[in-house]
Design an enzyme around this catalytic site. Structure first.
Site, PDB file in Angstrom:
ATOM      1  N   HIS C 131       0.878  -1.175   0.000  1.00 14.68           N
ATOM      2  CA  HIS C 131       0.000   0.000   0.000  1.00 14.68           C
ATOM      3  C   HIS C 131       0.923   1.236   0.000  1.00 14.68           C
ATOM      4  O   HIS C 131       2.029   1.180   0.531  1.00 14.68           O
ATOM      5  CB  HIS C 131      -0.834  -0.041   1.276  1.00 14.68           C
ATOM      6  CG  HIS C 131      -1.893   1.020   1.386  1.00 14.68           C
ATOM      7  ND1 HIS C 131      -1.619   2.296   1.803  1.00 14.68           N
ATOM      8  CD2 HIS C 131      -3.225   0.983   1.147  1.00 14.68           C
ATOM      9  CE1 HIS C 131      -2.748   3.002   1.819  1.00 14.68           C
ATOM     10  NE2 HIS C 131      -3.737   2.226   1.423  1.00 14.68           N
ATOM     11  N   ASP C 208       3.253  -4.190   8.108  1.00 16.10           N
ATOM     12  CA  ASP C 208       2.015  -3.434   7.935  1.00 16.10           C
ATOM     13  C   ASP C 208       0.862  -4.393   8.233  1.00 16.10           C
ATOM     14  O   ASP C 208       0.574  -5.291   7.442  1.00 16.10           O
ATOM     15  CB  ASP C 208       1.952  -2.914   6.490  1.00 16.10           C
ATOM     16  CG  ASP C 208       0.618  -2.245   6.165  1.00 16.10           C
ATOM     17  OD1 ASP C 208      -0.330  -2.347   6.972  1.00 16.10           O
ATOM     18  OD2 ASP C 208       0.521  -1.620   5.091  1.00 16.10           O
ATOM     19  N   GLN C 211      -4.343  -4.923   7.130  1.00 11.50           N
ATOM     20  CA  GLN C 211      -5.329  -5.862   6.590  1.00 11.50           C
ATOM     21  C   GLN C 211      -5.289  -7.228   7.275  1.00 11.50           C
ATOM     22  O   GLN C 211      -5.974  -8.162   6.837  1.00 11.50           O
ATOM     23  CB  GLN C 211      -5.126  -6.041   5.075  1.00 11.50           C
ATOM     24  CG  GLN C 211      -5.363  -4.787   4.255  1.00 11.50           C
ATOM     25  CD  GLN C 211      -6.808  -4.296   4.290  1.00 11.50           C
ATOM     26  OE1 GLN C 211      -7.719  -5.007   4.721  1.00 11.50           O
ATOM     27  NE2 GLN C 211      -7.021  -3.062   3.846  1.00 11.50           N
ATOM     28  N   LYS C 234     -10.322  -0.078  10.742  1.00  8.56           N
ATOM     29  CA  LYS C 234     -10.540  -1.284   9.942  1.00  8.56           C
ATOM     30  C   LYS C 234     -10.901  -2.479  10.813  1.00  8.56           C
ATOM     31  O   LYS C 234     -10.961  -3.617  10.345  1.00  8.56           O
ATOM     32  CB  LYS C 234      -9.291  -1.603   9.111  1.00  8.56           C
ATOM     33  CG  LYS C 234      -8.993  -0.565   8.028  1.00  8.56           C
ATOM     34  CD  LYS C 234      -7.826  -0.991   7.160  1.00  8.56           C
ATOM     35  CE  LYS C 234      -7.200   0.168   6.425  1.00  8.56           C
ATOM     36  NZ  LYS C 234      -7.937   0.573   5.218  1.00  8.56           N
ATOM     37  N   CYS C 372      -4.818   2.528  -3.622  1.00  6.04           N
ATOM     38  CA  CYS C 372      -3.564   3.063  -3.074  1.00  6.04           C
ATOM     39  C   CYS C 372      -2.434   2.074  -3.266  1.00  6.04           C
ATOM     40  O   CYS C 372      -1.613   1.856  -2.359  1.00  6.04           O
ATOM     41  CB  CYS C 372      -3.708   3.432  -1.606  1.00  6.04           C
ATOM     42  SG  CYS C 372      -4.821   4.800  -1.336  1.00  6.04           S
TER      43      CYS C 372
HETATM   44  C1  LIG Z   1      -2.318  -2.757   3.510  1.00  5.99           C
HETATM   45  C2  LIG Z   1      -2.657  -1.386   4.004  1.00  5.99           C
HETATM   46  N1  LIG Z   1      -1.708  -0.630   4.579  1.00  5.99           N
HETATM   47  C3  LIG Z   1      -1.960   0.606   5.045  1.00  5.99           C
HETATM   48  C4  LIG Z   1      -3.204   1.170   4.944  1.00  5.99           C
HETATM   49  C5  LIG Z   1      -3.399   2.563   5.444  1.00  5.99           C
HETATM   50  O1  LIG Z   1      -4.236   2.612   6.554  1.00  5.99           O
HETATM   51  P1  LIG Z   1      -4.804   4.001   7.088  1.00  5.99           P
HETATM   52  O2  LIG Z   1      -5.396   4.705   5.922  1.00  5.99           O
HETATM   53  O3  LIG Z   1      -5.820   3.608   8.105  1.00  5.99           O
HETATM   54  O4  LIG Z   1      -3.660   4.750   7.681  1.00  5.99           O
HETATM   55  C6  LIG Z   1      -4.239   0.418   4.370  1.00  5.99           C
HETATM   56  C7  LIG Z   1      -5.598   0.975   4.281  1.00  5.99           C
HETATM   57  O5  LIG Z   1      -6.155   1.159   3.249  1.00  5.99           O
HETATM   58  C8  LIG Z   1      -3.955  -0.884   3.879  1.00  5.99           C
HETATM   59  O6  LIG Z   1      -4.907  -1.615   3.291  1.00  5.99           O
END
Ligand SMILES: Cc1ncc(COP(=O)(O)O)c(C=O)c1O
Ligand SMILES: Cc1ncc(COP(=O)(O)O)c(C=O)c1O
Lengths: 142, 414, 414, 142
Positions: C131, C208, C211, C234, C372
């Site tokens: 991401h 990370d 998910q 989430k 993203c």
């Molecule tokens: C794999 C992953 N990493 C990071 C994020 C970023 O999370 P946040 O927007 O809550 O900071 C997301 C959320 O879309 C994600 O799916």
């Protein structure tokens, strides 16, 4: 009239602290600070190396009634006590206030009961234990 | 004795705040809560609490990229909150508002993105009465860029000493960051005048609005400053939301702060192209509900009227000052001509922590400590102070009760 | 045809989520909401909504330095939330949990505080399926420190290709940051194995968990990683809160990220002494209520049981995969052996935005876009994908309805 | 059956876009992108400098039905129109979709009515206006 903490016995120690003396000769490095309120304390230990006994504990510092009385009482409690025992009692006292242990037996000093009310005031526990932590550290340097 | 108007705010605003109806238990008795720690955080009106519940009950979705109804609704409300903030502080464009966690993050962001404008040998000027949040980020920037940090001093009334600064302006000063309202003295600094003079020398002006935006009508265009930082939780909004106002011309030429989703237009494995403002500065999922609830808080405050709030608080503060000054051995720090509803004090032979704890026993919530302003404390040669701070829902009767308890306290300790 | 268990979760969890009872209006009819955008953000159960209202109705105060009852209560609950997070992810100490706005901030913080460990010529290794939040911060760090950024490739199933990496380890790799769960392919990466191997070479491992933590039982000590980043929104918690787990040994030796109140022990005009962990990393007023509500969400999830949630979602996902694979012209991206409840797909001659919009018209909320993850899209030679993502409150009937609508869609466009 | 947006007329433009041709010769710099979905478009203008008239507009790009039909219709609308008028109409079209203005008169092209439903879908407005913005920029380069 007031909260248990401010009962007569503690107010007496606050107004007439025992074993308090000027310790200006100690450096800033030897000052122990409570970061929450900026109160600080210096500790002097009169130690008999041969016997491993602490003969007296002195302090210098200004702070709240809880800090001052807890420090004053501490210096009384640990008069003429073996270092290793003091260490143990300090740990017990701190755990007790943190709600993690029973009230320690401090050679029958009833005054400490007054601090029981602190257990519901985590912020104030630091006031009561500042000198105890400080003494622990200073014992480590002996 | 001056005559102080004890007029109440016309609406009975107290009823809007459920927590003010809370009773505390002391020795098996119920006593009322008297909340006088508003400079730390304010209470929330029912409309704000309801707005949060409404969002999660009916609307919750992530913002921006969604092509579904919940997402569209959440995005529309989030962007509407931005416009509400814009109007509240008189900004020219909605994209001049960047949502942050609060003032601290807003000021960190500012110091970070302005980094490129501070060269070795330059000076960053702040005041000696800053909250740590408007001090430490500049310390770090100054150290990193080999610049120096200088301080506008304050006098015995807690007012900034400005003449010398502006009569002998030092051209190495590139950024001036100063608080609008002091969280220790209650001083309201002459920020419009400061900005005008600093701008004459081409200096960037940053304002810490944490203690002013909740209490005064703010017009950033009238002030003229380049950046203005605010915390929502100090003005009836939830924790975790605040904003940075930045002039469009500035934001447009600045680099992002955090990086991740939303702040980039196009991401390649090796590099990225940044998004437009304000999104460039809002990486990741923002505090969507927080921003929307901040919008609700702003509407609530605006309905009462910021001018009215300010006037009521001034009366309340003057009343408290007069009553407190009558207590022997009680010393008030801060005596500015233009001031907010913050009163810091100490009492002879009574440590501020003891004052706070004993008042708490009577149901009165005040603050004791260094108020995240240790340099101020050091200049005053104090390690801590007691502080009461009012909001528009406080009442004259509460001050009477406070004063009564302070008298009792003095008696007990002497 | 494989036989897929259609067992429901034993408790009727759907009733816990008020928004799932919401009806949408289409052509003057009311239709049910079918929310399949859970990888973007999840819905909130009533207990979490109530916890927020409770906080502001009875408890609201700033944390830490207060010496009054509300402050003590808020502080106790805030710190208790930290312990709930600690237990939820199996961390050894509560002070290993730093509250952040979400995953993005947690990863930015990590990249920032680890900066000193990346020298010119070093390599930062991430994967090609990250991401943007786990890519851009490392791009920036690599550029700043003159290090290089390298990528673990993925294969046509959306699985990481690891053999080559570990058979020919490059000692210049100082940090490896990889996602536990892919938000595009749904792949669950073998993070424990990756960590073990990277640690053999003394490499710092960042994960990370955006998910994964919402869907799997996480045990950071079993995984062994040094940092783990999670978003609360989430996993049933409000927006604006998340956390970074960092091993105590690491956090203790790292510099702060943002600066201001709470992160310093002692502030002087010219310099500052940093506070203990975790406070060193929590500058300013945190999202107090958000953290407490995250604690509530965690208790809610734990009561259902993460193992049960995972199993139920696996059945749901397998069911959906099978049904969707039957649709001609529909292509699913991601076919990992170990996967989560995310399914990305495209349909011949139908743009993902059109899929999303037309499904929205039928009450089904899905996502369309680059998620993203633009580098992933480029490798797949796509500009966008449609994505459905389930949470434990989704039902087999909802998938049936989705599939029916996808068939209709195909018909309409062909 | 479906949302108004997907009525026959737009689907016709989607399936049979007008004035679409290969514009590979245009560089990346001349590509206009919708950052939300990654869709992109290239625009070619057949311009008569003497009269100030745009004779034809061509496009190249793949995208959603909204994008494609809005682009296809645009190329039809602006056939043989003076540059200055096109500029004005583009601004009017975009403000209308943003809910900031009335429906513009696009030389009687009724098709554009179909986009009215977009006003409630701010995210999709970018799909419909991408080419219009792109054309505006390209006109600026003439
Ligand atoms: C794999 C992953 N990493 C990071 C994020 C970023 O999370 P946040 O927007 O809550 O900071 C997301 C959320 O879309 C994600 O799916
Ligand atoms: C003057 C001033 N600046 C900055 C701050 C920091 O605000 P926050 O903790 O909401 O980031 C405060 C709050 O105490 C303040 O009073």
């Amino acid at each position: 009239m007031y909260h248990d903490l401010y009962q007569e016995i503690l107010m007496d120690h606050y107004k007439n602290p025992r074993n308090k003396k000027n310790l200006d000769y100690l450096s800033d490095q030897e000052t122990h600070e409570n970061s929450l309120c900026g109160d600080s304390v210096k500790i002097e230990i009169d130690y008999d190396k041969k016997t491993g006994m602490v003969k007296s504990v002195f302090f210098d510092g200004r702070g709240c009634a809880v800090f001052t009385s807890a420090t004053s009482i501490m210096t009384e409690v640990f008069e003429n006590k073996p270092v290793e025992e003091i260490r143990k009692k300090i740990v017990e006292f701190i755990s007790w206030l943190r709600g993690e242990g029973n009230e320690p037996d401090l050679y029958g000093f009833e005054e400490i009961k007054a601090f029981e009310g602190l257990i519901q005031y985590p912020v104030r526990i630091k006031c009561a234990t500042l000198s105890w932590h400080a003494l622990e550290k200073e014992l480590g340097k002996l | 004795m001056k005559i102080i108007e004890k007029t109440q705010l016309s609406t009975n605003v107290r009823m809007d705040f459920p927590i003010l109806q809370r009773k505390l238990v002391r020795n098996n008795d119920e006593i009322p809560l008297i909340y006088l720690d508003n400079a730390a955080t304010t209470q929330k009106p029912q409309v704000v609490i309801n707005r949060i519940a409404h969002f999660y009950t009916y609307q919750n979705a992530n913002v921006h990229r969604a092509v579904h109804q919940l997402g569209e609704e959440a995005t529309a409300d989030y962007e509407n909150a931005r416009r509400l903030v814009q109007k509240f502080i008189g900004a020219a464009f909605p994209e001049e508002i960047v949502f942050t966690r609060g003032t601290t993050e807003a000021l960190n962001m500012t110091a970070h993105v302005l980094g490129q404008f501070v060269k070795a040998g330059d000076t960053i000027l702040i005041s000696a009465m800053e909250h740590h949040s408007n001090l430490v980020p500049w310390q770090i920037l100054a150290e990193k860029n080999k610049a120096s940090l200088r301080f506008i001093p304050f006098d015995e009334n807690g007012e900034l000493i400005l003449d010398d600064l502006f009569n002998n302006w030092d051209d190495s000063i590139k950024i001036l960051s100063v608080t609008h309202g002091s969280n220790v003295f209650g001083t309201i600094n002459p920020i419009t005048e400061i900005t005008r003079k600093a701008h004459e020398h081409g200096c960037i002006v940053v304002v810490d609005g944490a203690q002013s935006a909740p209490h005064l009508k703010i017009d950033v265009q009238e002030i003229g400053c380049d950046f203005y930082a605010v915390s929502g939780h100090k003005m009836c909004a939830p924790t975790g939301i605040g904003f940075l106002y930045g002039k469009k011309e500035w934001l447009e030429k600045l680099p992002p702060y955090q990086s991740g989703g939303e702040m980039i237009k196009s991401v390649w494995l090796e590099s990225s192209i940044y998004n437009d403002i304000p999104y460039r500065f809002e990486a990741g999922t923002p505090n969507i509900c927080g921003a929307i609830a901040l919008g609700e808080a702003i509407q609530y405050l605006s309905k009462i009227g910021m001018a009215k709030i300010h006037e009521y608080e001034r009366n309340l503060t003057n009343y408290a000052l007069e009553k407190m000054q009558g207590i022997k051995g009680l010393k008030i720090y801060g005596n500015a001509r233009n001031r907010s509803s913050v009163i810091s004090f100490e009492m002879e032979n009574i440590h501020p922590h003891d004052i706070a704890q004993i008042l708490d026993h009577q149901g009165i919530a005040i603050r004791a400590g260094h108020h995240c302003a240790q340099p101020v404390m050091r200049q005053l040669k104090l390690s801590s102070l007691a502080r009461v701070s009012f909001y528009f829902y406080n009442q004259f009767e509460e001050i009477d009760y406070l004063v009564k308890q302070l008298y009792k306290l003095r008696e007990f300790f002497n």
